[in-house]
Each structure stands twice: as structure tokens, then as C-alpha cells.
Design a protein around this motif. Structure first.
Motif, PDB file in Angstrom:
ATOM      1  N   GLY A  47       0.363  -1.394  -0.438  1.00  6.00           N
ATOM      2  CA  GLY A  47      -0.590   0.214   0.211  1.00  6.00           C
ATOM      3  C   GLY A  47       0.979   1.402   0.281  1.00  6.00           C
ATOM      4  N   VAL A  48       0.522   1.625  -0.714  1.00  7.48           N
ATOM      5  CA  VAL A  48       0.951   3.509  -0.921  1.00  7.48           C
ATOM      6  C   VAL A  48       0.300   4.738   0.119  1.00  7.48           C
ATOM      7  CG1 VAL A  48       2.028   5.034  -2.673  1.00  7.48           C
ATOM      8  CG2 VAL A  48       2.733   2.957  -3.337  1.00  7.48           C
ATOM      9  N   ALA A  49      -0.909   4.546  -0.584  1.00  8.74           N
ATOM     10  CA  ALA A  49      -1.652   5.462   0.238  1.00  8.74           C
ATOM     11  C   ALA A  49      -2.953   5.623   0.042  1.00  8.74           C
ATOM     12  CB  ALA A  49      -1.553   6.940  -0.519  1.00  8.74           C
ATOM     13  N   THR A  50      -4.067   5.952   0.688  1.00 12.73           N
ATOM     14  CA  THR A  50      -5.258   6.201   0.846  1.00 12.73           C
ATOM     15  C   THR A  50      -5.836   7.161   1.535  1.00 12.73           C
ATOM     16  OG1 THR A  50      -5.728   4.678   3.236  1.00 12.73           O
ATOM     17  CG2 THR A  50      -5.085   3.606   1.753  1.00 12.73           C
ATOM     18  N   ILE A  51      -6.868   7.228   0.708  1.00 10.42           N
ATOM     19  CA  ILE A  51      -8.278   8.549   1.075  1.00 10.42           C
ATOM     20  C   ILE A  51      -9.554   7.982   0.921  1.00 10.42           C
ATOM     21  CG2 ILE A  51      -8.401   9.118  -1.144  1.00 10.42           C
ATOM     22  CD1 ILE A  51      -8.433  11.909  -0.284  1.00 10.42           C
ATOM     23  N   GLY A  54     -15.116  10.353   1.370  1.00  8.57           N
ATOM     24  CA  GLY A  54     -15.982  10.814   2.215  1.00  8.57           C
ATOM     25  C   GLY A  54     -15.523  12.527   3.479  1.00  8.57           C
ATOM     26  N   GLY A  55     -14.424  11.537   4.331  1.00  8.56           N
ATOM     27  CA  GLY A  55     -14.235  12.654   5.363  1.00  8.56           C
ATOM     28  C   GLY A  55     -12.791  13.239   4.869  1.00  8.56           C
ATOM     29  N   GLY A  56     -12.287  13.067   3.436  1.00  6.54           N
ATOM     30  CA  GLY A  56     -11.028  13.559   3.310  1.00  6.54           C
ATOM     31  C   GLY A  56      -9.700  13.006   3.823  1.00  6.54           C
ATOM     32  N   TYR A  57      -9.427  12.325   4.935  1.00  3.01           N
ATOM     33  CA  TYR A  57      -8.788  11.908   5.354  1.00  3.01           C
ATOM     34  C   TYR A  57      -7.618  11.167   4.492  1.00  3.01           C
ATOM     35  CZ  TYR A  57     -12.108  12.704   8.727  1.00  3.01           C
ATOM     36  OH  TYR A  57     -12.894  13.494   9.403  1.00  3.01           O
ATOM     37  N   THR A  58      -6.665  10.376   4.901  1.00  4.03           N
ATOM     38  CA  THR A  58      -5.378  10.625   3.972  1.00  4.03           C
ATOM     39  C   THR A  58      -4.243   8.836   4.343  1.00  4.03           C
ATOM     40  OG1 THR A  58      -4.329  11.812   3.695  1.00  4.03           O
ATOM     41  CG2 THR A  58      -5.231  12.540   2.311  1.00  4.03           C
ATOM     42  N   THR A  59      -3.944   7.958   4.180  1.00  2.96           N
ATOM     43  CA  THR A  59      -3.331   7.438   4.886  1.00  2.96           C
ATOM     44  C   THR A  59      -1.993   7.099   4.327  1.00  2.96           C
ATOM     45  OG1 THR A  59      -4.331   6.705   6.291  1.00  2.96           O
ATOM     46  CG2 THR A  59      -2.531   5.849   6.215  1.00  2.96           C
ATOM     47  N   TYR A  60      -0.945   7.416   4.096  1.00  2.47           N
ATOM     48  CA  TYR A  60       0.583   7.487   4.047  1.00  2.47           C
ATOM     49  C   TYR A  60       1.233   6.331   4.320  1.00  2.47           C
ATOM     50  CZ  TYR A  60      -1.687  11.214   1.136  1.00  2.47           C
ATOM     51  OH  TYR A  60      -1.510  12.484   0.388  1.00  2.47           O
ATOM     52  N   THR A  61       2.222   5.092   3.692  1.00  3.54           N
ATOM     53  CA  THR A  61       2.972   4.833   4.193  1.00  3.54           C
ATOM     54  C   THR A  61       4.208   5.214   3.852  1.00  3.54           C
ATOM     55  OG1 THR A  61       3.890   2.356   3.363  1.00  3.54           O
ATOM     56  CG2 THR A  61       4.451   3.803   1.595  1.00  3.54           C
ATOM     57  N   GLY A 105     -15.849   9.142   8.532  1.00  2.65           N
ATOM     58  CA  GLY A 105     -14.548   8.605   9.212  1.00  2.65           C
ATOM     59  C   GLY A 105     -13.902   8.211   9.330  1.00  2.65           C
ATOM     60  N   ALA A 106     -14.420   7.077   8.496  1.00  2.00           N
ATOM     61  CA  ALA A 106     -13.994   5.268   8.661  1.00  2.00           C
ATOM     62  C   ALA A 106     -11.699   6.388   7.866  1.00  2.00           C
ATOM     63  CB  ALA A 106     -14.597   4.073   7.472  1.00  2.00           C
ATOM     64  N   TYR A 107     -11.916   4.892   8.892  1.00  2.00           N
ATOM     65  CA  TYR A 107      -9.581   4.637   8.451  1.00  2.00           C
ATOM     66  C   TYR A 107      -9.364   3.707   7.638  1.00  2.00           C
ATOM     67  CZ  TYR A 107      -4.451   2.542   9.009  1.00  2.00           C
ATOM     68  OH  TYR A 107      -3.912   2.827   8.962  1.00  2.00           O
ATOM     69  N   CYS A 108      -8.949   4.191   5.960  1.00  2.00           N
ATOM     70  CA  CYS A 108      -8.456   3.438   4.980  1.00  2.00           C
ATOM     71  C   CYS A 108      -7.252   2.700   5.357  1.00  2.00           C
ATOM     72  CB  CYS A 108      -8.520   4.500   3.408  1.00  2.00           C
ATOM     73  SG  CYS A 108     -10.752   4.789   3.608  1.00  2.00           S
ATOM     74  N   PRO A 109      -7.296   1.701   5.375  1.00  2.00           N
ATOM     75  CA  PRO A 109      -5.878   0.768   5.136  1.00  2.00           C
ATOM     76  C   PRO A 109      -5.223   0.816   4.233  1.00  2.00           C
ATOM     77  CG  PRO A 109      -7.163  -0.527   5.512  1.00  2.00           C
ATOM     78  CD  PRO A 109      -8.506  -0.113   5.610  1.00  2.00           C
ATOM     79  N   LEU A 110      -4.112   0.753   4.349  1.00  4.13           N
ATOM     80  CA  LEU A 110      -2.904  -0.793   3.595  1.00  4.13           C
ATOM     81  C   LEU A 110      -2.718  -1.386   3.487  1.00  4.13           C
ATOM     82  CD1 LEU A 110      -0.372   2.658   4.269  1.00  4.13           C
ATOM     83  CD2 LEU A 110      -1.649   2.874   2.451  1.00  4.13           C
ATOM     84  N   PHE A 111      -4.047  -2.320   3.741  1.00  3.96           N
ATOM     85  CA  PHE A 111      -3.720  -3.829   3.233  1.00  3.96           C
ATOM     86  C   PHE A 111      -4.704  -3.932   1.885  1.00  3.96           C
ATOM     87  CE2 PHE A 111      -2.093  -3.037   6.699  1.00  3.96           C
ATOM     88  CZ  PHE A 111      -2.940  -3.627   8.848  1.00  3.96           C
ATOM     89  N   GLU A 112      -3.961  -4.273   1.145  1.00  2.13           N
ATOM     90  CA  GLU A 112      -4.417  -5.014   0.064  1.00  2.13           C
ATOM     91  C   GLU A 112      -5.756  -5.998   0.513  1.00  2.13           C
ATOM     92  OE1 GLU A 112      -1.797  -7.350  -2.215  1.00  2.13           O
ATOM     93  OE2 GLU A 112      -2.834  -7.724  -3.804  1.00  2.13           O
TER      94      GLU A 112
END
Length: 128
Positions: A47-51, A54-61, A105-112
């Protein structure tokens, strides 16, 4: 019918930039998780990045923090990955992925395994 189509890959020298695009069709959820994954030859997909759309929250490796930016254009149903300061270790096939619906508000994980729908990929090659 859900369809994800990536574009924007190519060859670039180290230190350069690319912007990947993923046009998403068939997703009408108010909130969904969308992300970018990559797979280098002989390595597992990561996983590289997720968004959260709805809430716009992002996650990055960790390896791309400060260099890559994930974003969305809801009017164009398009997901982007802006990649700056590219390194040779960024060389991989890049895939767009999606899963919905999710809470805003859900967290979008970097899991395939979390993602249900996938594009065909676009190749990024960074030469040093």
C-alpha cells in the motif's frame, strides 16, 4: 459496473515527478476508501496511500511521506497520486483500488485485502 482505469505512468529520472490518475466508474457512494498500491518485480504488493473520499482523511506508507500526495476530484470521478522526488526504489506497477461504502470518518488501511475493486495498473520506472 465498477471500473478503475489508471494512467500517467512512464519513465522518469530520479528526482523527477509524475502524476498518476485513476478514473473510477460505477462508484456512487457518498464515502468510499480509495487507494494506490504498487508492486515491484519479485516483491509483494504494498500500500502506498489511501483516502476516505467522504471525510478526506489520508494515509501514507512511511517511505513516501512528504513526497507523494493522494487526492480526488469528485466532479471528474478521478483519483490522483502526485509523486515528487522520485527514487529508483519507487519503480513498480502502480494500481488503483477502491472499496465502498464506508463511513465518512472511517480509516482506510494500506492493506490489499481490504479493497474490493482494482484497476489494471500503470508502470512507473525511475532511473538513477
Amino acid at each position: 459496473q465498477v471500473q478503475l482505469v489508471e494512467s500517467g505512468g512512464g519513465s522518469v529520472q530520479a528526482g523527477g515527478s509524475l502524476r498518476l490518475s485513476c478514473v473510477v466508474s460505477g462508484y456512487t457512494y457518498r464515502s468510499s476508501c480509495m487507494g494506490w498500491f504498487r508492486q515491484a518485480p519479485g516483491k509483494p504488493r504494498e500500500g502506498v496511500a489511501t483516502i476516505n473520499t467522504g471525510g478526506g482523511y489520508t494515509t501514507y506508507t512511511n517511505s513516501v511521506k512528504g513526497r507523494f500526495t493522494i487526492s480526488q476530484d469528485n466532479a471528474k470521478n478521478t483519483l490522483y497520486l502526485q509523486m515528487n522526488s522520485l527514487k529508483s526504489e519507487d519503480t513498480a506497477m502502480y494500481y488503483c483500488a477502491a472499496r465502498g461504502p464506508v463511513g465518512s470518518g472511517a480509516y482506510c488501511p494500506l492493506f490489499e485485502s481490504f479493497f474490493a475493486d482494482w484497476g489494471q495498473g500503470t508502470q512507473v520506472t525511475v532511473s538513477s
